[in-house]
Design a protein around this motif. Structure first.
Motif, mmCIF file in Angstrom:
data_model
loop_
_atom_site.group_PDB
_atom_site.id
_atom_site.type_symbol
_atom_site.label_atom_id
_atom_site.label_comp_id
_atom_site.label_asym_id
_atom_site.label_seq_id
_atom_site.Cartn_x
_atom_site.Cartn_y
_atom_site.Cartn_z
ATOM 1 N N LEU A 76 0.836 -1.189 -0.078
ATOM 2 C CA LEU A 76 -0.081 0.134 -0.067
ATOM 3 C C LEU A 76 0.987 1.204 -0.153
ATOM 4 C CD1 LEU A 76 -2.632 -1.028 2.336
ATOM 5 C CD2 LEU A 76 -2.982 -0.988 0.075
ATOM 6 N N GLY A 77 1.995 1.026 0.237
ATOM 7 C CA GLY A 77 2.956 2.277 0.183
ATOM 8 C C GLY A 77 2.915 3.025 1.698
ATOM 9 N N ASP A 78 3.869 3.796 1.904
ATOM 10 C CA ASP A 78 3.980 4.507 2.886
ATOM 11 C C ASP A 78 2.787 5.809 3.162
ATOM 12 O OD1 ASP A 78 6.089 3.053 3.884
ATOM 13 O OD2 ASP A 78 7.683 4.734 2.829
ATOM 14 N N PRO A 79 2.049 5.720 4.288
ATOM 15 C CA PRO A 79 1.124 6.868 4.532
ATOM 16 C C PRO A 79 1.925 8.274 4.633
ATOM 17 C CG PRO A 79 1.685 5.832 6.536
ATOM 18 C CD PRO A 79 2.262 4.789 5.558
ATOM 19 N N PRO A 80 0.943 9.359 4.375
ATOM 20 C CA PRO A 80 1.554 10.873 4.500
ATOM 21 C C PRO A 80 1.931 11.147 6.029
ATOM 22 C CG PRO A 80 -0.795 10.578 4.027
ATOM 23 C CD PRO A 80 -0.541 9.246 4.237
ATOM 24 N N ALA A 256 -7.756 10.470 8.842
ATOM 25 C CA ALA A 256 -8.597 10.431 7.571
ATOM 26 C C ALA A 256 -7.964 9.864 6.448
ATOM 27 C CB ALA A 256 -8.879 11.883 7.064
ATOM 28 N N ALA A 257 -6.457 10.175 6.413
ATOM 29 C CA ALA A 257 -5.331 9.641 5.334
ATOM 30 C C ALA A 257 -5.123 8.031 5.468
ATOM 31 C CB ALA A 257 -3.983 10.378 5.339
ATOM 32 N N TYR A 258 -5.505 7.730 6.881
ATOM 33 C CA TYR A 258 -5.110 6.191 7.286
ATOM 34 C C TYR A 258 -6.373 5.328 7.034
ATOM 35 C CZ TYR A 258 -4.425 1.983 10.006
ATOM 36 O OH TYR A 258 -4.528 0.833 10.655
ATOM 37 N N ILE A 259 -7.335 5.683 7.116
ATOM 38 C CA ILE A 259 -8.590 5.174 6.707
ATOM 39 C C ILE A 259 -8.693 4.483 5.370
ATOM 40 C CG2 ILE A 259 -11.166 5.467 6.388
ATOM 41 C CD1 ILE A 259 -11.285 7.198 8.700
ATOM 42 N N PRO A 260 -8.617 5.222 4.231
ATOM 43 C CA PRO A 260 -8.344 4.296 3.014
ATOM 44 C C PRO A 260 -7.454 3.376 2.912
ATOM 45 C CG PRO A 260 -8.524 6.624 2.669
ATOM 46 C CD PRO A 260 -8.190 6.488 3.847
ATOM 47 N N LEU A 261 -6.448 3.464 3.422
ATOM 48 C CA LEU A 261 -5.290 2.369 3.480
ATOM 49 C C LEU A 261 -6.050 1.363 4.220
ATOM 50 C CD1 LEU A 261 -2.085 4.407 4.209
ATOM 51 C CD2 LEU A 261 -2.940 3.622 2.008
ATOM 52 N N TRP A 262 -6.363 1.397 5.595
ATOM 53 C CA TRP A 262 -7.139 0.395 6.258
ATOM 54 C C TRP A 262 -8.050 -0.333 5.443
ATOM 55 C CZ3 TRP A 262 -12.426 0.558 8.304
ATOM 56 C CH2 TRP A 262 -12.765 -0.421 8.994
ATOM 57 N N GLY A 343 -18.214 7.959 5.022
ATOM 58 C CA GLY A 343 -17.964 7.695 3.745
ATOM 59 C C GLY A 343 -16.692 7.530 3.136
ATOM 60 N N ILE A 344 -15.433 7.940 3.988
ATOM 61 C CA ILE A 344 -14.172 7.975 3.492
ATOM 62 C C ILE A 344 -13.580 6.609 3.269
ATOM 63 C CG2 ILE A 344 -11.780 8.457 4.128
ATOM 64 C CD1 ILE A 344 -12.653 10.606 5.984
ATOM 65 N N ALA A 345 -13.925 5.666 3.900
ATOM 66 C CA ALA A 345 -13.747 4.142 3.552
ATOM 67 C C ALA A 345 -14.427 3.807 2.469
ATOM 68 C CB ALA A 345 -14.048 3.451 4.572
ATOM 69 N N ALA A 346 -15.562 4.263 2.357
ATOM 70 C CA ALA A 346 -16.361 3.465 1.088
ATOM 71 C C ALA A 346 -15.841 4.094 -0.028
ATOM 72 C CB ALA A 346 -18.037 3.893 1.268
ATOM 73 N N LYS A 347 -15.399 5.348 -0.282
ATOM 74 C CA LYS A 347 -14.933 6.011 -1.515
ATOM 75 C C LYS A 347 -13.610 5.502 -1.938
ATOM 76 C CE LYS A 347 -17.154 10.375 -0.467
ATOM 77 N NZ LYS A 347 -17.065 11.689 0.101
ATOM 78 N N SER A 348 -12.864 4.837 -1.096
ATOM 79 C CA SER A 348 -11.577 4.166 -1.357
ATOM 80 C C SER A 348 -11.535 2.739 -1.789
ATOM 81 C CB SER A 348 -10.701 4.443 -0.043
ATOM 82 O OG SER A 348 -11.169 3.437 0.844
ATOM 83 N N VAL A 349 -12.668 2.223 -1.821
ATOM 84 C CA VAL A 349 -12.479 0.847 -2.458
ATOM 85 C C VAL A 349 -13.433 0.594 -3.642
ATOM 86 C CG1 VAL A 349 -12.281 0.015 0.014
ATOM 87 C CG2 VAL A 349 -14.735 0.149 -0.702
ATOM 88 N N PRO A 350 -13.356 -0.346 -4.291
ATOM 89 C CA PRO A 350 -14.284 -0.821 -5.645
ATOM 90 C C PRO A 350 -15.878 -0.778 -5.174
ATOM 91 C CG PRO A 350 -12.148 -2.101 -5.607
ATOM 92 C CD PRO A 350 -12.222 -1.484 -4.377
ATOM 93 N N ALA A 351 -16.631 -0.663 -6.021
ATOM 94 C CA ALA A 351 -17.951 -0.548 -5.528
ATOM 95 C C ALA A 351 -18.426 -1.773 -4.986
ATOM 96 C CB ALA A 351 -18.722 -0.117 -7.062
ATOM 97 N N GLU A 352 -18.088 -3.198 -5.409
ATOM 98 C CA GLU A 352 -18.356 -4.275 -4.737
ATOM 99 C C GLU A 352 -18.158 -4.481 -3.361
ATOM 100 O OE1 GLU A 352 -16.220 -8.053 -5.386
ATOM 101 O OE2 GLU A 352 -15.098 -6.516 -6.835
ATOM 102 N N TYR A 353 -17.428 -3.442 -2.712
ATOM 103 C CA TYR A 353 -17.170 -3.642 -1.437
ATOM 104 C C TYR A 353 -17.918 -2.354 -0.499
ATOM 105 C CZ TYR A 353 -13.731 -6.850 -2.542
ATOM 106 O OH TYR A 353 -13.207 -8.292 -3.086
ATOM 107 N N ARG A 354 -18.845 -1.643 -1.271
ATOM 108 C CA ARG A 354 -19.456 -0.694 -0.643
ATOM 109 C C ARG A 354 -20.848 -1.251 -0.281
ATOM 110 N NH1 ARG A 354 -18.383 3.259 -5.647
ATOM 111 N NH2 ARG A 354 -16.041 3.303 -5.567
ATOM 112 N N LYS A 355 -21.496 -1.025 0.946
ATOM 113 C CA LYS A 355 -22.690 -1.431 1.541
ATOM 114 C C LYS A 355 -23.423 -0.602 1.039
ATOM 115 C CE LYS A 355 -25.648 -3.303 3.855
ATOM 116 N NZ LYS A 355 -26.924 -2.301 3.548
#
Length: 355
Positions: A76-80, A256-262, A343-355
């Motif tokens: 995933l690379g280094d977080p900011p 907020a920057a960590y949530i998409p990586l998680w 919504g931050i997490a949902a925006k960071s993953v493909p549509a099939e992983y959004r509830k």
């Protein structure tokens, strides 16, 4: 070993026996239970910064060192921001204590620890949600037990962790089976004590995670131990943080920057079970490949809801269930959610992983 208090006994004393709160602190706990803490600075509603300031760092929980392994394997690379410490900590009561000690900024837990923290008067907020649709827990019997269903729990000693997911799974299972609290003996323990209590016969039943059950049955199945499955789901897998951390604009931006990586790390783990089985379960947890495969076959598909409405409804039902038993005071769980992160997490993953 303490059991569920008799009628007329203050259940806050029962709570302190479980969580290790000292007698000297009981007055303070009683005074703030079910309300914001006396030294609360109030939760910030300021918009999240779009950039993490240089020099920002977070101390993040990583139970069994799984999270940093997921990050490395998923590339995933280094977080900011700097992760100054990954803490091998997972149990809700331990997380709350680490939050209090300011040795932890962000943790991954189920839905019940934030309720417990609120009851203790500690201010923390939920910042990300992963919905769980399949059971993560089952019930294990002590060796030589004749228990074969939840209905058989009547009159038995049940390991009960009020501040952890295992506790709410047990309470929901009892309610579904039509059993009242005074028809069983709830033995207050933390989850890391469950296996020892089962092995020694101090309890008849303990909720175990799907990851724990294979090893337990390998050791004790030949001695009459068995497992009882449940369809009770612990709906929420979440990230949460203390209010003072969230009120720090730099740390809030880092979270907020960590949530998409998680979120992406959860998706990667789900999509790469063969790698995860070898790298985590076999190499770090000393399970056989067959045991690892049995666990990942039960794995939940991660689902990150754009809206938290369902999560809030489930969390309210959980808090109400605990209040019915006298374990906490009734309150509006809406106070537990920091909607700036919704919504931050949902925006960071493909549509099939959004509830």
């Amino acid at each position: 070993m303490p059991s569920l208090p008799a009628p007329g006994v203050d259940r806050r004393l029962f709570l302190t026996s479980l969580l290790g709160v000292t007698a000297a602190g009981l007055t303070g706990l009683t005074g703030c239970a079910g309300s914001a803490s006396a030294d609360s600075e109030g939760a910030s509603t300021a918009p999240l910064a779009t950039k993490v300031p240089a020099g920002t760092s977070l101390k993040i929980a990583s139970f069994q060192n799984a999270q940093q392994l997921q990050f490395r394997l998923a590339e995933l690379g280094d977080p900011p921001f700097k992760i100054s410490n990954w803490l091998n900590i997972g149990a809700g009561p331990d997380v709350i204590n680490a939050f209090r000690a300011k040795s932890l900024d962000l943790a991954n837990n189920a839905g019940i620890p934030p309720i417990q923290a609120y009851y203790q008067g500690f201010d923390a907020k939920i910042v990300a949600i992963n919905i769980t649709r399949r059971p993560n827990y089952l019930f294990a019997t002590k060796p030589g037990s004749d228990i074969r269903s939840v209905e058989d729990f009547r009159g038995r000693r049940l390991a009960f962790s009020q501040g952890q997911a295992q506790g709410v799974v047990l309470l929901r299972a009892l309610k579904k089976a039509g059993l009242k609290y005074d028809e069983v003996e709830l033995v207050p323990l933390t989850s890391n004590q469950f296996l020892t209590a089962l092995q020694s016969g101090q309890v008849d039943i303990a909720p175990l995670g799907n990851t724990q059950a294979p090893a337990y049955l390998t050791q004790y199945g030949s001695k009459g131990a068995r497992t009882i499955t449940t369809d009770v789901v612990d709906l929420l897998n979440l990230l949460w943080a203390p209010v003072p951390v969230l009120n720090d604009p730099a740390k809030a931006a880092a979270i907020a920057a960590y949530i998409p990586l998680w979120a992406r790390s959860q998706v990667w783990t789900y999509e790469n079970p063969d790698v995860w089985n070898q790298e985590f379960y076999v190499k770090t947890q000393n399970l056989t490949l067959a045991q690892a495969q049995a666990i990942t076959e039960l794995a939940n598909k991660p689902l990150f809801p754009p809206s938290w409405d369902e999560a809030i409804k489930w969390e309210q039902e959980t808090a109400d269930l605990l209040a019915e038993g006298g374990f906490v005071n009734q309150f509006d769980v809406g106070e537990l959610f920091d909607h700036r992160f919704e919504g931050i997490a949902a925006k960071s993953v493909p549509a099939e992983y959004r509830k």
